[in-house]
Design a protein around this motif. Structure first.
Motif, PDB file in Angstrom:
ATOM      1  N   LEU A   1     -13.082 -54.809 -35.138  1.00  0.00           N
ATOM      2  CA  LEU A   1     -14.396 -54.247 -34.828  1.00  0.00           C
ATOM      3  C   LEU A   1     -14.233 -52.820 -34.325  1.00  0.00           C
ATOM      4  O   LEU A   1     -13.577 -52.564 -33.315  1.00  0.00           O
ATOM      5  N   ALA A   2     -14.828 -51.883 -35.034  1.00  0.00           N
ATOM      6  CA  ALA A   2     -14.730 -50.469 -34.671  1.00  0.00           C
ATOM      7  C   ALA A   2     -16.089 -49.814 -34.870  1.00  0.00           C
ATOM      8  O   ALA A   2     -16.827 -50.147 -35.798  1.00  0.00           O
ATOM      9  N   GLY A   3     -16.430 -48.888 -33.977  1.00  0.00           N
ATOM     10  CA  GLY A   3     -17.705 -48.189 -34.090  1.00  0.00           C
ATOM     11  C   GLY A   3     -17.624 -46.809 -33.476  1.00  0.00           C
ATOM     12  O   GLY A   3     -16.776 -46.542 -32.621  1.00  0.00           O
ATOM     13  N   ASP A   4     -18.497 -45.931 -33.935  1.00  0.00           N
ATOM     14  CA  ASP A   4     -18.552 -44.570 -33.425  1.00  0.00           C
ATOM     15  C   ASP A   4     -19.991 -44.092 -33.504  1.00  0.00           C
ATOM     16  O   ASP A   4     -20.877 -44.820 -33.972  1.00  0.00           O
ATOM     17  N   LEU A   5     -20.233 -42.877 -33.043  1.00  0.00           N
ATOM     18  CA  LEU A   5     -21.570 -42.320 -33.132  1.00  0.00           C
ATOM     19  C   LEU A   5     -21.935 -42.100 -34.596  1.00  0.00           C
ATOM     20  O   LEU A   5     -21.174 -41.513 -35.360  1.00  0.00           O
ATOM     21  N   ALA A   6     -23.120 -42.571 -34.993  1.00  0.00           N
ATOM     22  CA  ALA A   6     -23.591 -42.348 -36.357  1.00  0.00           C
ATOM     23  C   ALA A   6     -24.248 -40.989 -36.501  1.00  0.00           C
ATOM     24  O   ALA A   6     -24.459 -40.511 -37.607  1.00  0.00           O
ATOM     25  N   GLY A   7     -24.574 -40.386 -35.408  1.00  0.00           N
ATOM     26  CA  GLY A   7     -25.215 -39.078 -35.366  1.00  0.00           C
ATOM     27  C   GLY A   7     -25.324 -38.655 -33.925  1.00  0.00           C
ATOM     28  O   GLY A   7     -24.822 -39.330 -33.022  1.00  0.00           O
ATOM     29  N   LYS A   8     -25.973 -37.546 -33.681  1.00  0.00           N
ATOM     30  CA  LYS A   8     -26.101 -37.035 -32.330  1.00  0.00           C
ATOM     31  C   LYS A   8     -26.779 -38.053 -31.432  1.00  0.00           C
ATOM     32  O   LYS A   8     -27.947 -38.386 -31.619  1.00  0.00           O
ATOM     33  N   GLN A   9     -26.017 -38.595 -30.478  1.00  0.00           N
ATOM     34  CA  GLN A   9     -26.491 -39.567 -29.497  1.00  0.00           C
ATOM     35  C   GLN A   9     -27.022 -40.843 -30.140  1.00  0.00           C
ATOM     36  O   GLN A   9     -27.783 -41.585 -29.519  1.00  0.00           O
ATOM     37  N   LYS A  10     -26.621 -41.129 -31.374  1.00  0.00           N
ATOM     38  CA  LYS A  10     -27.026 -42.363 -32.053  1.00  0.00           C
ATOM     39  C   LYS A  10     -25.941 -43.405 -31.827  1.00  0.00           C
ATOM     40  O   LYS A  10     -24.944 -43.454 -32.543  1.00  0.00           O
ATOM     41  N   ILE A  11     -26.157 -44.235 -30.820  1.00  0.00           N
ATOM     42  CA  ILE A  11     -25.108 -45.129 -30.337  1.00  0.00           C
ATOM     43  C   ILE A  11     -25.135 -46.476 -31.041  1.00  0.00           C
ATOM     44  O   ILE A  11     -24.090 -47.031 -31.392  1.00  0.00           O
ATOM     45  N   LEU A  12     -26.315 -47.026 -31.287  1.00  0.00           N
ATOM     46  CA  LEU A  12     -26.410 -48.360 -31.870  1.00  0.00           C
ATOM     47  C   LEU A  12     -26.286 -48.344 -33.391  1.00  0.00           C
ATOM     48  O   LEU A  12     -25.917 -49.354 -33.988  1.00  0.00           O
ATOM     49  N   GLU A  13     -26.610 -47.207 -34.027  1.00  0.00           N
ATOM     50  CA  GLU A  13     -26.502 -47.147 -35.478  1.00  0.00           C
ATOM     51  C   GLU A  13     -25.035 -47.270 -35.879  1.00  0.00           C
ATOM     52  O   GLU A  13     -24.187 -46.514 -35.433  1.00  0.00           O
ATOM     53  N   GLY A  14     -24.747 -48.237 -36.716  1.00  0.00           N
ATOM     54  CA  GLY A  14     -23.375 -48.435 -37.138  1.00  0.00           C
ATOM     55  C   GLY A  14     -22.538 -49.272 -36.191  1.00  0.00           C
ATOM     56  O   GLY A  14     -21.353 -49.492 -36.448  1.00  0.00           O
ATOM     57  N   ALA A  15     -23.134 -49.746 -35.099  1.00  0.00           N
ATOM     58  CA  ALA A  15     -22.383 -50.604 -34.170  1.00  0.00           C
ATOM     59  C   ALA A  15     -22.123 -51.956 -34.815  1.00  0.00           C
ATOM     60  O   ALA A  15     -23.006 -52.514 -35.489  1.00  0.00           O
ATOM     61  N   PRO A  16     -20.925 -52.523 -34.671  1.00  0.00           N
ATOM     62  CA  PRO A  16     -20.652 -53.856 -35.229  1.00  0.00           C
ATOM     63  C   PRO A  16     -21.680 -54.875 -34.750  1.00  0.00           C
ATOM     64  O   PRO A  16     -21.943 -55.006 -33.554  1.00  0.00           O
ATOM     65  N   ASP A  17     -22.272 -55.596 -35.718  1.00  0.00           N
ATOM     66  CA  ASP A  17     -23.285 -56.612 -35.448  1.00  0.00           C
ATOM     67  C   ASP A  17     -22.575 -57.961 -35.418  1.00  0.00           C
ATOM     68  O   ASP A  17     -22.130 -58.465 -36.455  1.00  0.00           O
ATOM     69  N   LEU A  18     -22.449 -58.556 -34.236  1.00  0.00           N
ATOM     70  CA  LEU A  18     -21.643 -59.768 -34.083  1.00  0.00           C
ATOM     71  C   LEU A  18     -22.396 -61.016 -34.512  1.00  0.00           C
ATOM     72  O   LEU A  18     -21.967 -61.734 -35.407  1.00  0.00           O
ATOM     73  N   LEU A  19     -23.503 -61.306 -33.868  1.00  0.00           N
ATOM     74  CA  LEU A  19     -24.270 -62.498 -34.190  1.00  0.00           C
ATOM     75  C   LEU A  19     -25.633 -62.431 -33.526  1.00  0.00           C
ATOM     76  O   LEU A  19     -25.871 -61.598 -32.642  1.00  0.00           O
ATOM     77  N   THR A  20     -26.531 -63.321 -33.964  1.00  0.00           N
ATOM     78  CA  THR A  20     -27.846 -63.433 -33.346  1.00  0.00           C
ATOM     79  C   THR A  20     -28.036 -64.860 -32.861  1.00  0.00           C
ATOM     80  O   THR A  20     -27.936 -65.813 -33.658  1.00  0.00           O
ATOM     81  N   LEU A  21     -28.266 -65.018 -31.568  1.00  0.00           N
ATOM     82  CA  LEU A  21     -28.542 -66.328 -30.982  1.00  0.00           C
ATOM     83  C   LEU A  21     -30.039 -66.605 -31.101  1.00  0.00           C
ATOM     84  O   LEU A  21     -30.861 -65.727 -30.836  1.00  0.00           O
ATOM     85  N   LYS A  22     -30.383 -67.855 -31.482  1.00  0.00           N
ATOM     86  CA  LYS A  22     -31.785 -68.216 -31.686  1.00  0.00           C
ATOM     87  C   LYS A  22     -32.257 -69.152 -30.573  1.00  0.00           C
ATOM     88  O   LYS A  22     -31.564 -70.120 -30.210  1.00  0.00           O
TER      89      LYS A  22
END
Length: 919
Positions: free
Chosen positions: A698-719
């Motif tokens: 799992l690796a992530g970085d800034l997708a743009g200026k101060q864009k932190i969540l864009e491109g962040a590894p999406d692990l799972l969604t709890l329902k």
């Protein structure tokens, strides 16, 4: 402020004359300029003529990391033989039209350049030079200086000296709209002052580009072959002034004694934002000491403070609403100084807080103060700065010196006359900088702080504008400060020439800004910045904008070792230190919110870093969607992940309001990992994963200026789904919390701890303190909450925080009404009607009942003989004016008594008793 000298009429006239002639005391007078000298004037042979040129770009990776466009100077240019030939073809560039680049080699950005000339054979070098064009208004800016190195083998280069421009960069002769000036950087002597006579086959020129650098001709002049008196390069051992290969150590004189320095932003603000710089004693304590959640100060936090103007500070010259302070006059400068030297806040509060912390912690510490020098901006307009002791108008705009130049017999429109006007303006700017330094020193001494030490000054501007005379201003400040025994510091940002030239300018130390928190950079900026800071002997700044990017700064500081082995400076925005310290009991009667825990985490993690106990952290983020109450989704993302292959974390939720159903794996884990989701413990969902292939880490970085969540590894969604009988309004994202436990492990087997909980954990002490704090705040606004607040506060363990809550509750008048008697008569008459009127104002947010009671008492027996009562319901925040009336007998001795209760049954007094005699 020190008293100004009284100047006689004669002295005033003398000073005015001095002003007109530009004669003021300076440490470093500008050398005379010979404008008639030709660029290539020399009796020696040009050994570089038509020789091959190689260009190295050691800093190009910074532009790549920061996603800067590599335009204007293409990658192929440095390998284009025809273009490189422009540097040694013996032809000077065309100065008549700056847009014509035919004869110029154009450098663009990328900071440092190393240009190597191969002379073919070992020759005897006597002079070296390069010339650059200057047209500041279109961004064509020559370098601050050029360093020269020589070598006989092309492997080991030896420094032989640095050349500055023949005409200072604050002046460029551009009489027309298209013309460009030329600057020559010529070296003819060694650093020890001896004549340059050295053997060399290879000559290297090193310089730093601001934005555009237009070079036209490199000349290496000397004698062909090896002269008998020519020095071998290997015998030269001069330091070049910016090659150090080590970070500055914490607390050493070579680094201005900085170990961990907090950038304390302050200054007068407009009414709406003054809370940002309202540095009271209470707030200052949280900056200097570490405050735990129960109100105790357990240790020192920062003991080195950089007092720096907040960007949006208000000065007399700053136009309303511009958002950026302007320092153009004496009044602008003093706006900051006057604000800083207050007794109950600012420096006065810091001095008090240091003494208080010394008492509480059993220490005997003094706090170092570094005072910023605001950047003088003449705005390219005529302006009188104000009297700084010369008794005459004081100008900083070159155009204001036309008369002075004419007095010297020069034409202001000529090259020489225009240069002299610019020089006189710069001399005045230098004098202003010295005046400001002396003013601060004088005030600091007069204040008599017993717990503070003024040991340094800081240059506020983060980028040098050479065309404005900033180089000369900085050097004047450096000379003045060093003469007085003070350090001079700087925190430049990466880009232009700043990280390289700080020693040349006279600074004692510099801390380099990675700017990862604010730009479209990759995480590679951290090792790149460290390498640059190490190369130039500087340090690194920690910057805060978001806790997830902050974690990257702290993590890299841990891994690289500069957390403890180098000086650190800390830009922490407006006041996250204060809001973090009071996250669970906010100041100014504010309530906690969903970010309270995050704010506290920032406060504690930075403290750990300052103390050298910080451990690497990961920063998971919950993105919770509660729109569909039957299908609530809690998505777990891992922004800025550092190649994690294993991990575990826990999501907590309120089982009284929601129930867990299932989960969906996100693309980061689906088909790539073994995942276990354990929901056997009520109110908890424990997740763990183990990725099969390290290439899927799992690796992530800034997708743009101060864009932190864009491109962040999406692990799972709890329902989850809402429980029966629960109101929809009770289902909010705050029901689902990432707990503080958990860890991530990289493919290199490095363990990262969780940054901290994402919100208040049910049943935790933090939640209890926050709940009590919110209740107290509500009780201060609405007396209906008083009993609830008192109960929550009493349930807390004894602490300073609990005592603070109790004191606030004790200050509350719990009466839900404000009662004002409208017609208390001085006396009533026998045989008449007695009337009493009150105004009752409901101070709560719900309807309340009040009863006005009026009784007639026999003063002989003391018994009540008659009474009347008026009961009314009063709406929230409304007022009524009920009247009660009673008939007084014609004879007897009486008095009338009136008061307000909540009701005849409750009998809770809501007012004082009013007594009126009957005559």
């Amino acid at each position: 402020m020190s008293a100004k000298r009284r100047i006689s009429i004669v002295m005033v006239l003398c000073m005015v004359l001095s002003w007109f002639t530009g004669v003021f005391p300076t440490e470093r007078a500008q050398a005379a300029v010979d404008f008639d000298m030709t660029v290539n004037e020399s009796t020696y042979t040009n050994l570089a003529l038509n020789r091959s040129v190689t260009i190295l770009e050691p800093d190009i990776h910074f532009d790549v990391i920061n996603n800067e466009p590599l335009k204007y100077e293409k990658e192929s240019d440095k390998g284009d033989t025809a273009k490189l030939a422009l540097l040694t073809d013996g032809k000077l560039g065309n100065l008549s039209d700056w847009s014509n680049v035919t004869d110029w080699f154009v450098f663009y950005r990328k900071m440092k350049r190393e240009v190597i000339i191969d002379l073919g054979d070992i020759q005897t070098v006597k002079e070296m030079s390069i010339s650059f064009g200057q047209r500041s208004d279109v961004g064509i800016a020559p370098p601050f200086n050029v360093r020269y190195y020589v070598s006989n083998d092309g492997e080991q280069y030896h420094y032989v000296g640095v050349a500055e421009p023949d005409v200072p960069l604050f002046y460029a002769y551009n009489p027309g709209s298209t013309q460009m000036d030329r600057k020559l950087y010529k070296l003819s002597s060694l650093p020890d002052g001896s004549e340059l006579t050295v053997q060399a086959r290879y000559v290297k020129l090193v310089f730093v580009i601001d934005t555009f650098g237009w070079a036209d001709e490199i000349e290496i002049r000397g004698v062909e072959g090896m002269a008998e008196d020519a020095v071998l390069p290997e015998t030269l051992n001069f330091p070049d002034g910016f090659t150090y290969d080590e970070l500055v150590k914490p607390g050493v004189p070579e680094g201005a004694e900085v170990a961990h320095q907090f950038l304390w932003y302050t200054g007068p603000m407009n009414e709406a934002n003054k809370h940002f710089t309202d540095w009271t004693r209470e707030k200052v304590m949280t900056m200097l000491g570490h405050r735990d959640i129960e109100g105790r100060y357990t240790d020192w936090y920062f003991d080195d403070i950089l007092a720096i103007p907040v960007v949006a500070m208000v000065t007399p010259t700053t136009p309303t609403g511009t958002g950026a302070a302007i320092y153009k006059t004496k009044g602008d400068m003093l706006a900051f100084v006057d604000f800083i030297f207050q007794q109950e806040t600012q420096l006065g509060a810091i001095n008090w807080a240091v003494g208080e912390l010394n008492k509480q912690l059993g220490t005997d510490k003094k706090v170092r103060i570094n005072m910023a020098i605001p950047y003088l901006d003449d705005q390219n307009k005529s302006n009188d700065f104000g009297d700084i002791g010369y008794g005459a108008p004081f100008y900083t705009y070159a155009g204001d010196f036309a008369s002075a130049v004419r007095e010297k017999g020069m034409d202001p429109q000529s090259r020489e006359g225009a240069y002299e006007m610019a020089r006189l303006a710069v001399e005045n700017k230098k004098a202003i900088v010295r005046w400001y330094i002396d003013e601060v020193i004088s005030r600091f001494k007069a204040a008599g702080y017993d717990h503070l030490e003024l040991n340094s000054f800081y240059w506020y501007h983060e980028r040098v504008l050479a065309k404005d005379g900033e180089v000369e201003m900085i050097r004047a400040a450096a000379d003045h400060l060093h003469e007085k025994g003070y350090y001079f510091t700087w925190i430049p940002y990466i880009g232009p020439a700043s990280p390289y030239i700080w020693r040349d300018l006279g600074f004692d130390t510099a801390s380099i800004q990675p700017s990862y928190a604010f730009r479209n950079s990759s995480k590679q900026i951290f090792p790149a910045t460290e390498e640059l800071a190490r190369r130039v002997g500087g340090s690194i700044e920690v910057e805060y904008d978001d806790y997830r990017t902050l974690a990257q700064y702290l993590n890299y500081g841990y891994f690289s070792g500069y957390m403890t082995e180098a000086a650190n400076t800390y830009y922490l925005s407006s006041n996250p230190i204060v809001v973090g310290a009071f996250a669970y009991a906010p100041r100014d009667n504010k309530e906690t919110d969903s970010l309270s825990v995050i704010r506290r985490n920032v406060y504690d993690r930075v403290f750990e870093y300052v103390k050298g106990t910080y451990q690497p952290r990961f920063t998971a983020t919950l993105v919770t969607n509660v729109t569909d109450k039957a299908n609530i989704g809690v998505n777990v993302k891992l922004p800025l992940a550092d190649n994690f292959v294993k991990g575990n974390f826990t999501i907590m939720y309120d089982v009284g309001k929601a129930a867990y159903d299932t989960y969906d794996l996100g693309p980061a884990l689906k088909g790539k990992a073994d995942v276990v989701v354990d929901h056997s413990t009520p109110g908890e969902v424990k997740v763990s994963f183990d990725i099969h292939n390290p290439d899927d880490a799992l690796a992530g970085d800034l997708a743009g200026k101060q864009k932190i969540l864009e491109g962040a590894p999406d692990l799972l969604t709890l329902k989850f789904h809402k429980n029966d009988g629960v109101n929809d309004t009770d289902i909010t994202p705050r029901l689902f919390v990432l707990s503080a436990d958990g860890q991530m492990i990289t493919r290199d087997n490095i363990v990262y701890l969780n940054w901290g909980a994402s919100d208040l954990i049910p049943g935790s002490l933090e939640e209890k303190i926050a709940g009590a704090s919110d209740a107290v705040v509500k009780a201060l606004r609405d007396r209906d909450y008083y009993d609830i607040a008192r109960e929550l506060v009493e349930a807390l363990p004894d602490s300073l925080q609990k005592a603070e809550f109790q004191a606030k509750l004790d200050s509350i008048d719990v009466n839900p009404f404000r009662i004002e008697w409208q017609s208390p008569a001085d006396e009533f008459r026998l045989g008449n009607d007695a009337k009493m009127t009150v105004q009752a104002t409901n101070l709560t947010t719900s309807s309340k009942q009040m009863t006005l009671i009026m009784g007639l008492f026999d003063t002989t027996s003391g018994e009540m003989v008659a009474y009347t009562a008026v009961t009314q319901e009063v709406e929230a925040a409304k007022s009524i004016t009920p009247t009660a009336m009673i008939k007084i007998p014609a004879s007897g001795t009486y008095e009338v008594r009136a008061f307000v209760w909540d009701s005849l049954d409750g009998m809770r007094p809501l007012s004082n008793r009013v007594t009126v005699p009957v005559r």
